[in-house]
Design an enzyme around this catalytic site. Structure first.
Site, short mmCIF file in Angstrom:
data_model
loop_
_atom_site.label_atom_id
_atom_site.label_comp_id
_atom_site.label_asym_id
_atom_site.label_seq_id
_atom_site.Cartn_x
_atom_site.Cartn_y
_atom_site.Cartn_z
N HIS A 100 0.81 -1.12 0.06
CA HIS A 100 0.09 -0.14 -0.21
C HIS A 100 0.65 1.38 0.21
CE1 HIS A 100 -3.57 2.22 0.05
NE2 HIS A 100 -4.45 1.19 1.02
N TYR A 143 -13.84 5.46 10.16
CA TYR A 143 -13.00 5.75 8.87
C TYR A 143 -13.67 5.35 7.83
CZ TYR A 143 -8.36 6.31 6.54
OH TYR A 143 -7.48 6.79 5.92
N THR A 162 -5.11 10.11 -0.13
CA THR A 162 -6.38 9.97 0.48
C THR A 162 -6.93 11.06 1.49
OG1 THR A 162 -5.59 8.29 1.97
CG2 THR A 162 -6.66 7.43 0.09
#
Ligand code: NAG
Ligand code: NAG
Ligand code: NAG
Length: 639
Positions: A355, A468, A481
């Site tokens: 990620h 979240y 993000t």
């Protein structure tokens, strides 16, 4: 889609076309909109609004006071410095560096904690879902994607939230008629906007390298080989020749057949378990591997175009498939690769990706194109023969492992088995309504799913907790993000009304509450996508203070600040016909990780947790909450 429509706000630059792509004109667009740094005052207002439902009156007053002091003192100064720094670095965004730093400094294992998976929809034609056929077709489409990327022939990434509408003439006229200054927002409003493509330079030929305290990202300039894993063994072979022509499909399949035949048993020590380790441990063992004479082999793994995992697993249901894609059994993965394409024994395909280098939107674009290309123009037909004349140039990587490395592998193996056993993964589907129905009710599908999660948690535990929802800011140059905070005073009141005051409220009243939640959520979503959340801004301020070696401002030491960042409900959604949904592990030991999808006629999720019973109960309650919402929207009083 006519991307030229959106080109006005973009710089266009042409490069000389590459050898294999002389047909059409290259597209190179650079996103010029910069990720804004919100005003500190706005950030703190949003922060307090998100804190209010989580705190009692006394705690809230305290946190409010701390925020006020921060606004006048340390925060004011840090904010000014952040803005100055950002003005000096117009080539990037203020969040880019701190965000890379956050991922690369994290010392927890990447698997379960960070790497998400995306599951591809099966090929519509059954015969193409054979492991070898599907692997070959997906390899070829992926390499075509790489070639377009390299030659700048990839159309600028445009996110189409609603392809039908955004490809229509009406849409194009709508965008055309808008003045340039607002056309970008116009496109945003209908979910069709160009995305920053800078992440793609690390999609291929890339790997995360474990280092003490902070990992590094490595990208090779020009490698031509693919890494293939089978039964824990590593193979490499060139899929591109010296002028970037792709190997013939029959030759690729011949190599894969060779590999499957050769790797017929598991190795005694499967090296790849090391990629499931804590990063510092892995960094130390990697150093030993280098010293023991494995440098060449590790380099081949790191620089491979990508990793193909030819699994010997036949998942018996969807949950097993999700597990296979999220963590598998560990020996047939290299979790540090930018991404791995996993094909199960029965031809299911999925992606597991590291990620730090990039986010879901970039990977989704790649998956969409590769899915479309491999299903519409498959390079290899089922039952076609592999070329018998192929010269197999496959190399099996053999590693030199001494006792200490072997025992490190053994330890990693045991730890990994232990951790994956503790995590449970469950899928959930609700078929009474989906996006179409919610839109007809003039509400936001995403808001309804999020509200359902809030009601569910309240029903199960009698309280609200930090939540979240990931939101892409890839509309901006080097955007990553932003966090949407789905927990609000409105969702809290609505949850209380539905769970505790069922008999006391009229249906109309409840419907209005849901409607208010939906409107508020939509606003949060829009703000986040435009870079106006509060999480990344605060994160960057904190990072600045830390990187300057300053004492941590009181604001970040407030237990309420730490609590809101302990996200019990962590959610993310991906919408696309090419994917069957994805998933990820919980971000905290006592929470849920929810990859969800609101489809036209149904909605569902793949949920993970280290608390198995709680997870099952959560999904039972979710069903209950969605039924409540359905009753209310249908005008039926709650029982
Ligand atoms: C194994 O090799 C590494 C690197 O050369 C070395 O540091 C370590 O001491 C060796 N262990 C054994 C048991 O030989
Ligand atoms: C998909 O495959 C076809 C046929 O091989 C090719 O002509 C086309 O350019 C490909 N599209 C993309 C986006 O790679
Ligand atoms: C691997 C995978 O995507 N599994 C499931 C996740 O949840 C959805 C909805 O229930 C299923 O359709 C997927 O198959």
């Amino acid at each position: 889609p006519d991307s030229a429509l959106l080109a006005k706000d973009w710089e266009r630059r042409e490069r000389s076309p590459g050898p294999s792509a002389a047909r059409s004109r290259p597209f190179v667009y650079f996103c010029t909109s910069r990720l804004p740094i919100p005003k500190l005052e706005h950030t703190l207002k949003r922060y307090l609004a998100a804190q209010e439902p989580l705190l009692d009156d006394k705690q809230y007053r305290n946190t409010k006071r701390i925020a006020k002091e921060f606004e006048k003192g340390a925060g004011k100064r840090l904010h000014r410095e952040l803005v100055e720094l950002d003005e000096k670095n117009t080539h990037t965004s203020y969040i880019s560096d701190p965000w890379f730093n956050m991922y690369l400094s994290a010392r927890e294992p990447v698997v379960l904690n960070f790497n998400p998976f995306i599951s591809l929809t099966p090929d519509p034609r059954e015969a193409y879902n054979n492991q070898l056929v599907r692997a070959t077709n997906l390899i070829i489409s992926s390499i075509k994607f790489l070639n377009s990327l390299q030659n700048n022939y990839l159309r600028p990434d445009i996110y189409y939230g609603n392809p039908k509408w955004s490809e229509s003439r009406l849409f194009k006229n709508f965008i055309r008629l808008l003045p340039t200054s607002v056309s970008w927002y116009g496109a945003y409003m209908v979910n069709a906007y160009p995305l920053d493509m800078s992440q793609y330079k690390r999609l291929f030929r890339s790997s995360r390298i474990p280092k003490l305290n902070k990992d590094e990202l490595f990208t090779s300039e020009c490698s031509r080989h693919l890494l293939v894993m089978r039964n824990g063994h590593f193979y490499v072979f060139d899929v591109l020749d010296s002028v970037d022509n792709i190997l013939h499909p029959s030759e690729i399949v011949a190599h894969l057949i060779y590999i499957i035949q050769e790797a017929d048993h598991l190795p005694e020590f499967a090296l790849s378990y090391l990629t499931t380790e804590d990063r510092n441990i892995w960094a130390t063992v990697r150093q030993q591997l280098l010293e023991a004479g494995n440098e060449e082999n590790l380099k081949k793994i790191d620089s491979a175009i990508f990793c193909l995992c030819l699994d010997n697993i036949f998942p018996k249901d969807e949950d097993e498939l999700s597990q296979c894609l999220l963590h598998g059994n560990g020996f047939n993965r290299w979790f540090d690769k930018s991404f791995s394409l996993i094909i199960t024994g029965d031809g299911h395909a999925g992606i597991n990706f590291e990620h730090s280098w990039g986010d879901g939107v970039a990977v989704l674009r790649f998956v969409n194109e590769v899915y479309r290309n491999s299903t519409r123009h498959p390079a290899l037909l089922p039952h076609s023969r592999s070329s018998e004349t192929t010269v197999i140039t496959c190399e099996r990587l053999k590693f030199k492992l001494n006792d200490s490395i072997q025992s490190a592998i053994q330890v990693a193996h045991e730890k990994f088995d232990e951790r994956k056993k503790k995590m449970s993964m469950k899928r959930f589907q609700f078929r009474k309504f989906g996006k179409d129905y919610i839109v007809k009710q003039r509400m936001s599908p995403d808001a309804i799913f999020q509200l359902a999660c809030q009601i569910t948690f309240y029903r199960q535990f009698g309280k609200v907790v930090p939540s979240y929802e990931a939101c892409s800011t890839a509309a901006f140059k080097h955007g990553r993000t932003e966090t949407i905070r789905p927990t609000s005073m409105l969702t809290k009141q609505c949850s209380q009304a539905i769970v505790e005051e069922r008999g006391k409220r009229s249906v109309v009243e409840l419907r209005n509450m849901i409607d208010e939640c939906s409107k508020y959520h939509r606003r949060l979503q829009m703000e986040a996508a435009l870079g106006n959340g509060f999480d990344r801004h605060l994160f960057a301020l904190k990072h600045l203070a830390v990187s300057r070696g300053e004492p941590m401002p009181d604001f970040f030491l407030d237990t309420a600040y730490q609590k809101i960042n302990h996200n019990i409900i962590s959610t993310s959604t991906l919408q696309s016909p090419a994917v069957n949904l994805g998933g990820f592990g919980p971000v905290v030991s006592d929470g849920f990780g929810i990859g969800y999808h609101v489809s036209d006629n149904w909605l569902g999720c793949n949920a993970t947790s280290y608390l198995d019973e709680e997870l099952q109960e959560f999904l039972r309650c979710l069903e209950y909450s969605l039924n409540d919402i359905f009753d209310i929207l249908e005008g039926r009083p709650l029982m």
